[in-house]
Design a protein around this motif. Structure first.
Motif, PDB file in Angstrom:
ATOM      1  N   GLU A  55      -9.692   5.657  -9.995  1.00 16.68           N
ATOM      2  CA  GLU A  55      -8.939   6.630 -10.790  1.00 16.68           C
ATOM      3  C   GLU A  55      -7.461   6.706 -10.435  1.00 16.68           C
ATOM      4  OE1 GLU A  55     -10.875  10.432 -10.786  1.00 16.68           O
ATOM      5  OE2 GLU A  55     -12.777   9.577 -11.475  1.00 16.68           O
ATOM      6  N   LEU A  56      -7.116   6.391  -9.181  1.00 20.60           N
ATOM      7  CA  LEU A  56      -5.734   6.610  -8.738  1.00 20.60           C
ATOM      8  C   LEU A  56      -4.970   5.328  -8.405  1.00 20.60           C
ATOM      9  CD1 LEU A  56      -6.529   9.592  -6.341  1.00 20.60           C
ATOM     10  CD2 LEU A  56      -5.649   9.725  -8.689  1.00 20.60           C
ATOM     11  N   TYR A  57      -5.645   4.359  -7.846  1.00 19.19           N
ATOM     12  CA  TYR A  57      -4.964   3.175  -7.347  1.00 19.19           C
ATOM     13  C   TYR A  57      -5.685   1.901  -7.789  1.00 19.19           C
ATOM     14  CZ  TYR A  57      -2.164   6.237  -4.403  1.00 19.19           C
ATOM     15  OH  TYR A  57      -1.303   7.198  -3.953  1.00 19.19           O
ATOM     16  N   ASN A  58      -6.081   1.829  -9.057  1.00 19.80           N
ATOM     17  CA  ASN A  58      -6.832   0.669  -9.536  1.00 19.80           C
ATOM     18  C   ASN A  58      -5.999  -0.612  -9.556  1.00 19.80           C
ATOM     19  OD1 ASN A  58      -5.221   1.339 -11.668  1.00 19.80           O
ATOM     20  ND2 ASN A  58      -6.873   1.497 -13.175  1.00 19.80           N
ATOM     21  N   HIS A  59      -4.690  -0.487  -9.509  1.00 13.23           N
ATOM     22  CA  HIS A  59      -3.818  -1.663  -9.508  1.00 13.23           C
ATOM     23  C   HIS A  59      -3.673  -2.285  -8.121  1.00 13.23           C
ATOM     24  CE1 HIS A  59      -1.351   1.751  -8.400  1.00 13.23           C
ATOM     25  NE2 HIS A  59      -0.566   0.883  -7.775  1.00 13.23           N
ATOM     26  N   ALA A 102       0.838  -1.202   0.000  1.00 13.89           N
ATOM     27  CA  ALA A 102       0.000   0.000   0.000  1.00 13.89           C
ATOM     28  C   ALA A 102       0.868   1.244   0.000  1.00 13.89           C
ATOM     29  CB  ALA A 102      -0.911  -0.004   1.227  1.00 13.89           C
ATOM     30  N   GLY A 103       0.603   2.121  -0.958  1.00 15.59           N
ATOM     31  CA  GLY A 103       1.333   3.376  -1.033  1.00 15.59           C
ATOM     32  C   GLY A 103       2.597   3.294  -1.849  1.00 15.59           C
ATOM     33  N   HIS A 107      -7.981  -4.401  -0.249  1.00 13.97           N
ATOM     34  CA  HIS A 107      -7.354  -4.407   1.078  1.00 13.97           C
ATOM     35  C   HIS A 107      -6.173  -3.427   1.122  1.00 13.97           C
ATOM     36  CE1 HIS A 107      -5.928  -5.840   4.932  1.00 13.97           C
ATOM     37  NE2 HIS A 107      -4.725  -6.054   4.394  1.00 13.97           N
ATOM     38  N   GLU A 108      -5.308  -3.473   0.110  1.00 18.54           N
ATOM     39  CA  GLU A 108      -4.144  -2.576   0.066  1.00 18.54           C
ATOM     40  C   GLU A 108      -4.592  -1.112  -0.002  1.00 18.54           C
ATOM     41  OE1 GLU A 108      -0.813  -5.264  -2.270  1.00 18.54           O
ATOM     42  OE2 GLU A 108      -2.440  -4.343  -3.421  1.00 18.54           O
ATOM     43  N   PHE A 109      -5.610  -0.855  -0.804  1.00 18.00           N
ATOM     44  CA  PHE A 109      -6.114   0.518  -0.920  1.00 18.00           C
ATOM     45  C   PHE A 109      -6.719   0.981   0.405  1.00 18.00           C
ATOM     46  CE2 PHE A 109      -9.511   3.590  -1.827  1.00 18.00           C
ATOM     47  CZ  PHE A 109      -8.729   4.624  -2.349  1.00 18.00           C
ATOM     48  N   THR A 110      -7.461   0.110   1.063  1.00 19.57           N
ATOM     49  CA  THR A 110      -8.064   0.455   2.354  1.00 19.57           C
ATOM     50  C   THR A 110      -6.989   0.787   3.378  1.00 19.57           C
ATOM     51  OG1 THR A 110      -9.995  -0.912   1.883  1.00 19.57           O
ATOM     52  CG2 THR A 110      -9.603  -0.370   4.194  1.00 19.57           C
TER      53      THR A 110
END
Length: 196
Positions: free
Chosen positions: A45-49, A5-6, A53-56
């Motif tokens: 739009e920003l983190y579709n990859h 993440a990030g 869970h990682e985005f959260t």
């Protein structure tokens, strides 16, 4: 291979640009209550990859950091110390993320602060104050005719809501009482603020 993440960003964007956009989106959601911006939209739009869970995890981390910064209304020295500490924490932020957060706070601090102040006003505030002095030409009592009266108009409102007007008619005695109370208020504020 899944990215932490990030560590990555939306396709065609660098990490810094995506993180700056994410922070802007979080500010729209959290502070400006913009219904047109959603967490799902930010992910797409920003983190579709990233996995959900990682985005959260990234979202929660950045939301927590933004809340800490805004609730403390950090100046730039405090911000630097706070973000430096965050880079040294296990599962903290990267130095690049700290740079993006610093740039974001420098450009959005005043707008977020103003928004939070406006949201914390639970009562109407004074928007405009006008007055004039007239001579009373009609009264039930003859001794009150041709006596000066102050006509005071207060415009009251909250945020962007409709305003209300309060009109007062004050004789000399009432004006003196009002001035005395305002002087007491001024003295209390001066005493609490420590200014002379």
């Amino acid at each position: 291979m899944a990215m932490a993440a990030g560590d990555g960003a939306g396709q065609g964007q660098g990490e810094g640009e995506a993180l700056a956009a994410l922070l802007g989106g979080l500010a729209q959601i959290t502070y400006f209550h913009n219904p047109a911006v959603t967490e799902q939209q930010l992910k797409a739009e920003l983190y579709n990859h990233l996995s959900q869970h990682e985005f959260t995890l990234l979202l929660e981390k950045m939301t927590g950091i933004l809340r800490s910064i805004t609730s403390a209304d950090m100046d730039f020295n405090q911000l630097e110390a706070f973000l430096t500490a965050q880079t040294k924490k296990q599962k903290g932020i990267t130095p690049d993320q700290a740079v993006v957060l610093t740039k974001f706070w420098k450009s959005h601090k005043d707008k977020i602060r103003e928004c939070l102040i406006n949201q914390s006003k639970w009562e109407n505030c004074l928007r405009k104050f006008s007055w004039r002095v007239d001579l009373k030409t009609q009264s039930r009592h003859l001794d009150q005719i041709n006596t000066p009266v102050a006509l005071v108009e207060l415009e009251l409102g909250k945020n962007d809501q409709e305003t209300e007007f309060l009109c007062l008619e004050l004789n000399e005695n009432k004006v003196n009482q009002l001035l005395k109370k305002l002087t007491e208020i001024e003295e209390s504020i001066t005493a609490l603020s420590g200014t002379n």
